[in-house]
Design a protein around this motif. Sequence first.
Motif, PDB file in Angstrom:
ATOM      1  N   HIS A   1       0.862  -1.179   0.000  1.00  0.00           N
ATOM      2  CA  HIS A   1       0.000   0.000   0.000  1.00  0.00           C
ATOM      3  C   HIS A   1       0.901   1.232   0.000  1.00  0.00           C
ATOM      4  O   HIS A   1       1.824   1.331   0.811  1.00  0.00           O
ATOM      5  N   PRO A   2       0.658   2.190  -0.886  1.00  0.00           N
ATOM      6  CA  PRO A   2       1.594   3.310  -1.033  1.00  0.00           C
ATOM      7  C   PRO A   2       1.748   4.175   0.215  1.00  0.00           C
ATOM      8  O   PRO A   2       2.833   4.714   0.461  1.00  0.00           O
ATOM      9  N   VAL A   3       0.706   4.304   1.024  1.00  0.00           N
ATOM     10  CA  VAL A   3       0.823   5.124   2.233  1.00  0.00           C
ATOM     11  C   VAL A   3       1.730   4.430   3.245  1.00  0.00           C
ATOM     12  O   VAL A   3       2.648   5.039   3.817  1.00  0.00           O
ATOM     13  N   GLU A   4       1.473   3.151   3.469  1.00  0.00           N
ATOM     14  CA  GLU A   4       2.307   2.390   4.401  1.00  0.00           C
ATOM     15  C   GLU A   4       3.752   2.339   3.924  1.00  0.00           C
ATOM     16  O   GLU A   4       4.698   2.496   4.708  1.00  0.00           O
ATOM     17  N   LEU A   5       3.943   2.138   2.622  1.00  0.00           N
ATOM     18  CA  LEU A   5       5.294   2.059   2.080  1.00  0.00           C
ATOM     19  C   LEU A   5       5.994   3.409   2.169  1.00  0.00           C
ATOM     20  O   LEU A   5       7.191   3.466   2.504  1.00  0.00           O
ATOM     21  N   ALA A   6       5.286   4.487   1.895  1.00  0.00           N
ATOM     22  CA  ALA A   6       5.889   5.817   2.002  1.00  0.00           C
ATOM     23  C   ALA A   6       6.392   6.082   3.409  1.00  0.00           C
ATOM     24  O   ALA A   6       7.465   6.663   3.612  1.00  0.00           O
TER      25      ALA A   6
ATOM     26  N   LEU B   1       3.890   5.534  -6.934  1.00  0.00           N
ATOM     27  CA  LEU B   1       4.983   6.503  -6.881  1.00  0.00           C
ATOM     28  C   LEU B   1       4.450   7.932  -6.746  1.00  0.00           C
ATOM     29  O   LEU B   1       5.007   8.744  -6.003  1.00  0.00           O
ATOM     30  N   ALA B   2       3.388   8.236  -7.479  1.00  0.00           N
ATOM     31  CA  ALA B   2       2.803   9.571  -7.403  1.00  0.00           C
ATOM     32  C   ALA B   2       2.293   9.868  -5.991  1.00  0.00           C
ATOM     33  O   ALA B   2       2.509  10.963  -5.451  1.00  0.00           O
ATOM     34  N   THR B   3       1.633   8.900  -5.386  1.00  0.00           N
ATOM     35  CA  THR B   3       1.127   9.077  -4.021  1.00  0.00           C
ATOM     36  C   THR B   3       2.269   9.250  -3.026  1.00  0.00           C
ATOM     37  O   THR B   3       2.233  10.150  -2.164  1.00  0.00           O
ATOM     38  N   MET B   4       3.286   8.412  -3.125  1.00  0.00           N
ATOM     39  CA  MET B   4       4.399   8.491  -2.190  1.00  0.00           C
ATOM     40  C   MET B   4       5.133   9.822  -2.309  1.00  0.00           C
ATOM     41  O   MET B   4       5.514  10.431  -1.297  1.00  0.00           O
ATOM     42  N   LYS B   5       5.327  10.288  -3.530  1.00  0.00           N
ATOM     43  CA  LYS B   5       6.010  11.560  -3.725  1.00  0.00           C
ATOM     44  C   LYS B   5       5.245  12.695  -3.068  1.00  0.00           C
ATOM     45  O   LYS B   5       5.837  13.567  -2.408  1.00  0.00           O
ATOM     46  N   ARG B   6       3.938  12.713  -3.215  1.00  0.00           N
ATOM     47  CA  ARG B   6       3.136  13.772  -2.594  1.00  0.00           C
ATOM     48  C   ARG B   6       3.219  13.695  -1.072  1.00  0.00           C
ATOM     49  O   ARG B   6       3.343  14.720  -0.391  1.00  0.00           O
ATOM     50  N   LEU B   7       3.186  12.480  -0.532  1.00  0.00           N
ATOM     51  CA  LEU B   7       3.290  12.328   0.919  1.00  0.00           C
ATOM     52  C   LEU B   7       4.658  12.755   1.428  1.00  0.00           C
ATOM     53  O   LEU B   7       4.782  13.391   2.476  1.00  0.00           O
TER      54      LEU B   7
ATOM     55  N   PRO C   1       6.401  14.693   7.199  1.00  0.00           N
ATOM     56  CA  PRO C   1       7.834  14.394   7.190  1.00  0.00           C
ATOM     57  C   PRO C   1       8.638  15.543   7.799  1.00  0.00           C
ATOM     58  O   PRO C   1       8.336  16.718   7.574  1.00  0.00           O
ATOM     59  N   SER C   2       9.645  15.189   8.566  1.00  0.00           N
ATOM     60  CA  SER C   2      10.512  16.208   9.149  1.00  0.00           C
ATOM     61  C   SER C   2      11.340  16.870   8.049  1.00  0.00           C
ATOM     62  O   SER C   2      11.448  16.356   6.933  1.00  0.00           O
ATOM     63  N   SER C   3      11.939  17.992   8.370  1.00  0.00           N
ATOM     64  CA  SER C   3      12.727  18.713   7.368  1.00  0.00           C
ATOM     65  C   SER C   3      13.890  17.874   6.862  1.00  0.00           C
ATOM     66  O   SER C   3      14.327  18.015   5.716  1.00  0.00           O
ATOM     67  N   ALA C   4      14.403  16.949   7.688  1.00  0.00           N
ATOM     68  CA  ALA C   4      15.553  16.136   7.298  1.00  0.00           C
ATOM     69  C   ALA C   4      15.221  15.153   6.180  1.00  0.00           C
ATOM     70  O   ALA C   4      16.113  14.760   5.413  1.00  0.00           O
ATOM     71  N   VAL C   5      13.957  14.758   6.058  1.00  0.00           N
ATOM     72  CA  VAL C   5      13.581  13.762   5.053  1.00  0.00           C
ATOM     73  C   VAL C   5      12.504  14.266   4.099  1.00  0.00           C
ATOM     74  O   VAL C   5      12.035  13.502   3.247  1.00  0.00           O
ATOM     75  N   ARG C   6      12.097  15.516   4.242  1.00  0.00           N
ATOM     76  CA  ARG C   6      11.053  16.034   3.355  1.00  0.00           C
ATOM     77  C   ARG C   6      11.514  15.931   1.900  1.00  0.00           C
ATOM     78  O   ARG C   6      12.636  16.272   1.556  1.00  0.00           O
ATOM     79  N   GLY C   7      10.630  15.455   1.058  1.00  0.00           N
ATOM     80  CA  GLY C   7      10.962  15.232  -0.341  1.00  0.00           C
ATOM     81  C   GLY C   7      11.336  13.799  -0.645  1.00  0.00           C
ATOM     82  O   GLY C   7      11.343  13.389  -1.807  1.00  0.00           O
ATOM     83  N   GLY C   8      11.663  13.024   0.415  1.00  0.00           N
ATOM     84  CA  GLY C   8      11.993  11.621   0.224  1.00  0.00           C
ATOM     85  C   GLY C   8      13.416  11.407  -0.253  1.00  0.00           C
ATOM     86  O   GLY C   8      14.171  12.353  -0.473  1.00  0.00           O
ATOM     87  N   PRO C   9      13.808  10.146  -0.407  1.00  0.00           N
ATOM     88  CA  PRO C   9      15.171   9.814  -0.822  1.00  0.00           C
ATOM     89  C   PRO C   9      15.353   9.922  -2.330  1.00  0.00           C
ATOM     90  O   PRO C   9      14.403  10.193  -3.075  1.00  0.00           O
ATOM     91  N   SER C  10      16.577   9.673  -2.788  1.00  0.00           N
ATOM     92  CA  SER C  10      16.829   9.562  -4.219  1.00  0.00           C
ATOM     93  C   SER C  10      16.088   8.337  -4.744  1.00  0.00           C
ATOM     94  O   SER C  10      16.185   7.254  -4.172  1.00  0.00           O
TER      95      SER C  10
END
Length: 271
Positions: A77-82, A127-133, A146-155
């Motif tokens: 599930h994209p929310v859980e995975l994000a 992917l679209a859902t995870m990116k928005r989250l 998401p905290s400022s340290a991880v906002r935007g997600g990984p590479s």
Amino acid sequence: MRLGIALPIDFGTDPETDVLSDGARAAEASGFDSVWFFDSIGRGRMALDPLMGAAVAAAATERIEVGLGILQVPLRHPVELANRVLTAQVVCGPRLLLGVGSGSTRGDFEAVGKRFEDRMTLLRDGLATMKRLWDGETVDGVNLAPSSAVRGGPSVLIGSWAGPRWIASAANDYDGWIASAFFSGYNTLKEGLDRYREAGGKRAIVTNISLDLNAPTEFLRDTENAFHLRCAPPDAAVRLQRLADAGFDDAVVVYRGGGPPDLAAIRALLP
């Protein structure tokens, strides 16, 4: 070209050996640039959770990159995975390379009650859902904050054998492209790389390169379906250099020998 190795690797029968922490530390000490985890479910062998493996490897090391090559987004599930990805990113920091893809094994989908035929749509939408989250947006009432340290997600790197659509997307919308040597011969890898570069892509990685430096010489034969290093060290070094000369940025080997690996000998294949 950087050289990575897949974890876990077998160090023998010592029950005290931690194949994740010890393996990651050994790879880093031997000069590897990255360690990688693959993703499968229910194939009749124990498969470690790749995000958990990445977090353990990062916690046990200092500089080595930690990659997933690839995480099958449609199985979750994209929310859980994000949320799990953000947790791994907290531990790994910028060393986390999130390789993602649609998956190619029907049994993995059947194991979790998903339709194999829906994998491309599930990948795109997931992917679209995870990116928005990861960007801090609220999606269907959910906000992961998401905290400022991880906002935007990984590479994020897109795993695709040779599909032109996803290779172009990897170049234009994401941080890199991952090809699988287990399913592609050299010509297919090179053709995919050329398309990726023409589309403006930057980081190109070949994963799943089978390696056994003690294999009989007849295993040197390559086919259109697989590129491998199951051959003597001098031949393996030449073949690995061929990928570097083609323009790949990273190569990731999977040790498939019969005993504990000689990490120094493997690392010495690439200057």
